[in-house]
Design a protein around this motif. Structure first.
Motif, short mmCIF file in Angstrom:
data_model
loop_
_atom_site.label_atom_id
_atom_site.label_comp_id
_atom_site.label_asym_id
_atom_site.label_seq_id
_atom_site.Cartn_x
_atom_site.Cartn_y
_atom_site.Cartn_z
N ALA B 215 38.60 -9.64 6.23
CA ALA B 215 37.67 -10.29 6.66
C ALA B 215 35.80 -10.22 7.27
O ALA B 215 35.17 -10.43 7.17
CB ALA B 215 37.87 -10.78 8.21
N PRO B 216 36.35 -8.79 7.91
CA PRO B 216 34.82 -7.96 8.25
C PRO B 216 34.23 -8.02 6.72
O PRO B 216 32.29 -7.95 6.67
CB PRO B 216 35.14 -6.94 8.37
CG PRO B 216 35.99 -6.64 9.12
CD PRO B 216 37.28 -7.62 7.85
N ILE B 219 33.09 -11.18 6.10
CA ILE B 219 31.11 -12.20 7.01
C ILE B 219 30.28 -11.24 6.28
O ILE B 219 29.32 -11.85 5.99
CB ILE B 219 31.91 -12.08 8.08
CG1 ILE B 219 33.27 -12.47 8.70
CG2 ILE B 219 30.96 -11.96 9.06
CD1 ILE B 219 33.93 -11.80 10.18
N ALA B 222 29.13 -12.96 3.50
CA ALA B 222 28.30 -14.05 3.39
C ALA B 222 27.24 -14.27 4.21
O ALA B 222 26.31 -14.99 3.96
CB ALA B 222 28.93 -15.39 4.63
N ALA B 223 26.94 -13.12 4.99
CA ALA B 223 25.55 -12.73 5.46
C ALA B 223 24.53 -12.10 4.70
O ALA B 223 23.33 -13.24 4.11
CB ALA B 223 25.91 -12.05 6.70
N SER B 239 27.69 -19.13 1.39
CA SER B 239 27.89 -18.58 2.77
C SER B 239 28.61 -19.16 3.55
O SER B 239 30.30 -18.18 3.65
CB SER B 239 26.52 -18.47 3.13
OG SER B 239 26.51 -18.06 4.71
N LEU B 243 32.79 -17.97 4.69
CA LEU B 243 33.23 -17.48 5.96
C LEU B 243 34.07 -18.21 6.56
O LEU B 243 34.75 -18.20 7.11
CB LEU B 243 31.46 -17.77 7.02
CG LEU B 243 31.52 -17.44 8.63
CD1 LEU B 243 31.11 -16.04 8.42
CD2 LEU B 243 29.98 -18.03 8.99
N ALA B 246 37.16 -16.41 5.37
CA ALA B 246 37.39 -15.93 6.26
C ALA B 246 38.38 -15.87 7.17
O ALA B 246 39.53 -15.39 7.64
CB ALA B 246 35.96 -14.45 6.28
N THR B 308 21.00 -20.54 8.54
CA THR B 308 22.28 -19.74 9.33
C THR B 308 23.20 -20.72 9.91
O THR B 308 24.62 -20.69 10.05
CB THR B 308 21.50 -18.43 10.43
OG1 THR B 308 20.48 -18.03 9.95
CG2 THR B 308 23.22 -17.60 11.05
N VAL B 312 27.13 -21.43 10.21
CA VAL B 312 28.31 -21.15 10.52
C VAL B 312 28.96 -22.75 11.42
O VAL B 312 30.16 -22.11 10.74
CB VAL B 312 27.57 -20.67 12.42
CG1 VAL B 312 28.27 -20.48 13.32
CG2 VAL B 312 27.33 -19.41 12.07
N GLY B 315 31.47 -22.90 7.70
CA GLY B 315 32.58 -22.41 7.92
C GLY B 315 33.56 -22.28 8.77
O GLY B 315 34.10 -22.93 8.80
#
Lengths: 484, 347
Positions: B215-216, B219, B222-223, B239, B243, B246, B308, B312, B315
């Protein structure tokens, strides 16, 4: 302007946003009427690259219609959704969905870009489907799914057409496309796809299969929004494409074909409405019929346009068709709201249950009657002005074969309206218990009904607004010049 | 074009047709879904061959990954419903094979008149389309114009410039469409909000450890994609999907994702993308520029900010689709939810 899209707010805020949006629409129309056409390039990029917003007379007329109907329906909805009976399902989502829908409608009337128009019709379609299934009742879900599939098929066809146009002229802006269009088969296919997709969304006979069930199974304010505004949006888009983008390439045969579909819709929709026993279904079928009238505009203006400036009926046909959209928007909203009041009070929407309605709910009966008068086209209503102008145009243009359709449609409409009213005026001895209905709901239905009649008197203002950047300016001026 | 390339393209075309036909005609919906996922993957390859890597990424992530998860999960719900429904026919399809056609009737035969009509009209449409496409001029489009203004747009990748700058208005509305789709799902499901309960049969240790470790990284990926959008294929949509995936993986491993956050934060997350566009557009209007117009000097940073926020929200929304479907079939979750909703009424 139309950027007042909402957050998740509840009724009072929703109502306030509705009032501001409606006021903004009227203010914009005023500005356009005074100063002429307005164009705003989004993101600061000019036409071929960026997206433009564009307000002319035609867009303003539809914006104001949406504003007026939208505001009154919002007032109605506020009372409606605070009733304990209407709390099931996801009804608290009414406000965000409705305001998004309204914003998308406004965005569509203002957009000057083919792809952006696709995005707005997609938002309108999705929001409309979500509103249809708001109650979560099974019939609404079934109808909503059918509506969703029809709407998506329609927008896919439109999108394919847009892709073809972009491929052939490398532009998406309506005005740029209109200037650089030349014939050719890819353009014909694109045009056919776009119009066909939009016909599905406007529910023109025989593509109306999804409309009666969707419009009749939704809750009352939603039905009013769907019938009065949402189908008008795709009609507006067809009109816009027909006169502004493809005006050089449409053929008389295409115009006649649309007219024939319209005529079939008038007869079939009105006949079906006559046969329904449930009031909401009757009103929904009547929408199919009334939409048909609007499409009678196309054969008339197409022939006129091909004939050059020498077509005095052009302006009658043009304003008649648009007037029909306005009058129907107001009258149908009034009718659905009035039927909604009736269903709440009586607990049934059987046509026979309207016995002695006039003694029990006088205000609602009056609203129903006023809306009915406008739908039939009795003077001095808005419906009368519309149908009269269309009739006049059929005779002066020599296309007399549309005239009987208009008349028979009116008789059928009179039939179903009077069948309800006859019951409503029939006295009854047995007292029937009525549930109390909030006053605001009755009043808004009545106001809309009254507006459907009153726009019959205020034709000059509408015509003046419609004249701003009208597509046939040259033709009309040439005619005036010739007369001098 | 080299013969290898011609062969590859021919194979792709053939595969696409076969998979599409299979997806339509598979005897069971579950098989159809699998064929459909395969179709999406081949389609993504086709986009790569057409030199449209942005579309290929989106197709692979959304058309194949996300849609596949949603399809299969929905089918699972159907299967469970037909098993627990006491009125259902006793003739249960074997597990894993879900028969959606009314009990007793086989798959409708393909020789009926409507079927012939549909096939005929599709064929006609295809012929017309081919004719129309052949007629299109070569090398049209606004690519040249997009390249020319790239310097003023604040990014170095033309696709991102189109999406976020030239036609940012469309992208804003598209983010709105996603939000709307979620509201629509709420309406169709007849309730608002999510209920995540611990699954009764959590996956084994190894799987849950693996997902925890992944999962991390996801992320982070995605970034990276978000940042990359500035100069190469990538950006907010791709992205956001990663997210969301995840979140979906975490949920599958039995973790509670959304319920840990306060409801207000969830709502804010869902609205963020749409809201930032709006605030920023309004601010541009107030400072005398056009709606959604970026000041040239700061366009790059502002685009990244907007992207961004959009990522978010995308996601969150994508995860919300899944979480909603996933919580639908747990009766105890619905009870919990009803209680929760009573307490969490909006002021």
């Amino acid at each position: 302007m139309c950027f007042l899209l909402p957050a998740r707010l509840r009724a009072p805020t929703g109502l306030a946003v509705a009032a501001v949006t409606a006021a903004a629409a009227v203010a914009l129309a005023w500005q356009v009427a005074v100063d002429g056409m307005i164009r705003h390039n989004l993101g600061g990029w000019d036409a071929p690259l960026g997206i433009g917003l564009y307000a002319d007379g035609l867009s303003c007329v539809f914006l104001v219609l949406t504003g007026v109907v939208g505001l009154l329906v919002s007032v109605y909805a506020r009372s409606f959704f605070s009733l304990p009976e209407e709390q099931e399902g996801a009804t608290k989502l009414f406000w965000p969905l409705w305001l998004i829908l309204w914003g998308a409608l406004n965005g569509m009337f203002l957009s000057a870009d083919l792809f952006n128009l696709y995005v707005t019709i997609e938002v309108v379609g999705l929001a409309a489907v979500a509103l249809t299934v708001l109650s979560g009742r099974p019939p609404a879900l079934v109808a909503g799914l059918r509506y969703l599939l029809a709407a998506i098929a329609g927008s896919m066809a439109y999108l394919m057409g847009v892709a073809l146009i972009y491929g052939s002229v490398s532009a998406l802006d309506l005005q740029v496309v209109a200037q650089s269009i030349e014939g050719g088969s890819s353009l014909r296919v694109a045009f056919g796809l776009m119009i066909a997709g939009l016909l599905v969304k406007t529910a023109v006979f025989p593509l109306h299969f999804w409309l009666p069930s969707a419009h009749s199974s939704a809750q009352a304010p939603v039905s009013a929004i769907l019938s009065a505004l949402v189908v008008k949006a795709s009609f507006y888009l067809i009109l816009r494409l027909w006169v502004d983008v493809f005006d050089g390439s449409v053929t008389v045969a295409a115009g006649q074909a649309l007219g024939a579909l319209g005529a079939a819709a008038v007869l079939w929709g009105s006949y079906q409405a006559l046969r329904q026993r449930r009031l909401k279904l009757m009103v929904a079928h009547s929408t199919v019929g009334q939409i048909g009238y609007m499409f009678l505009l196309f054969p008339l203006i197409t022939l006129a346009h091909q004939g050059g400036a020498d077509a005095p009926w052009l302006i009658h046909a043009w304003t008649g068709g648009i007037y029909q959209a306005l009058a129907h928007g107001l009258a149908k909203a009034a009718m659905f709201l009035a039927v909604g009041v009736f269903v709440l009070a009586v607990g049934s929407d059987d046509r026979e249950a309207t016995v002695d309605l006039v003694g029990r709910l006088p205000m609602t009966t009056f609203a129903l009657a006023l809306a009915g008068v406008s739908l039939i086209g009795l003077p001095p209503s808005g419906g009368f002005v519309a149908k009269w102008m269309l009739l006049k145009a059929t005779f002066t243009s020599g296309q007399w074969w549309w005239a009987p359709v208009i008349l028979i449609g009116s008789f059928l409409t009179a039939g179903y309206v009077f069948m309800v009213l006859r019951q409503a005026f029939a006295p009854t001895k047995t007292p029937i218990q009525l549930k109390p209905v909030p006053r605001a709901m009755e009043v808004t239905a009545l106001l809309l009904g009254a507006a459907a009649i009153l726009i019959g008197f205020r034709a000059e203002e509408v015509l003046f607004l419609l004249d701003v950047e009208a597509p046939f300016q040259e033709a009309v001026e040439a005619e005036e010049g010739g007369g001098l | 074009m080299r013969p290898v390339e011609i062969g590859l393209d021919g194979l792709l075309c053939l595969l696409l047709l076969v998979l599409a036909w299979k997806a339509l005609r598979a005897p069971h919906l579950y098989q159809s879904a699998i064929y459909f996922i395969a179709l999406g993957l081949v389609m993504a390859l086709a986009w790569v061959r057409l030199a449209a890597p942005d579309v290929a990424l989106a197709e692979a992530a959304i058309g194949t990954g996300l849609l596949g998860v949603l399809l299969i999960d929905s089918l699972r719900v159907f299967a469970r419903d037909s098993k627990t429904d006491p009125d259902a026919e006793s003739e249960e399809p074997p597990p894993g094979e879900i028969n959606v056609y009314p009990a007793g009737s086989a798959r409708p035969s393909g020789r009926t008149l409507p079927m012939i009509l549909v096939t005929a009209s599709c064929g006609l449409l295809a012929i017309l389309l081919v004719e129309a496409i052949i007629e299109l001029p070569d090398g049209g489009g606004l690519t040249a114009a997009a390249q020319e203004n790239l310097e003023r747009s604040g990014v170095d990748h033309p696709v991102t410039a189109v999406l976020l700058n030239y036609r940012g208005y469309d992208t804003w509305l598209e983010v709105g469409v996603l939000l709307l789709a979620m509201l629509g799902i709420f309406c169709a499901g007849g309730r608002v909000g999510f209920a995540e309960t611990r699954q009764s049969n959590p996956p084994g240790h190894l799987l849950s450890w693996l997902i925890r470790a992944l999962a991390p990284l996801m992320i982070l990926a995605a970034a990276y994609l978000l940042w990359l959008g500035k100069l190469a294929p990538g950006g907010a949509f791709q992205s956001g999907v990663i997210l969301g995936s995840a979140g979906i993986l975490l949920r599958l491993a039995g973790f509670q994702v959304i319920s840990r956050l306060p409801p207000l934060a969830v709502k804010l997350g869902l609205l963020l993308g749409f809201g930032v566009f709006l605030i920023f557009g309004g601010a541009a209007l107030l400072t005398g520029r056009a709606f959604l117009e970026y000041p040239e000097a700061r366009a790059g940073e502002l685009i990244l900010l907007v992207e961004t926020a959009a990522a978010v929200s995308i996601g969150f929304t994508i995860f919300a689709f899944f979480a909603y479907l996933n919580s639908r079939d747990q009766p105890e979750a619905q009870e919990n939810h009803a209680r929760e909703e009573g307490g969490n009424q909006k002021p």
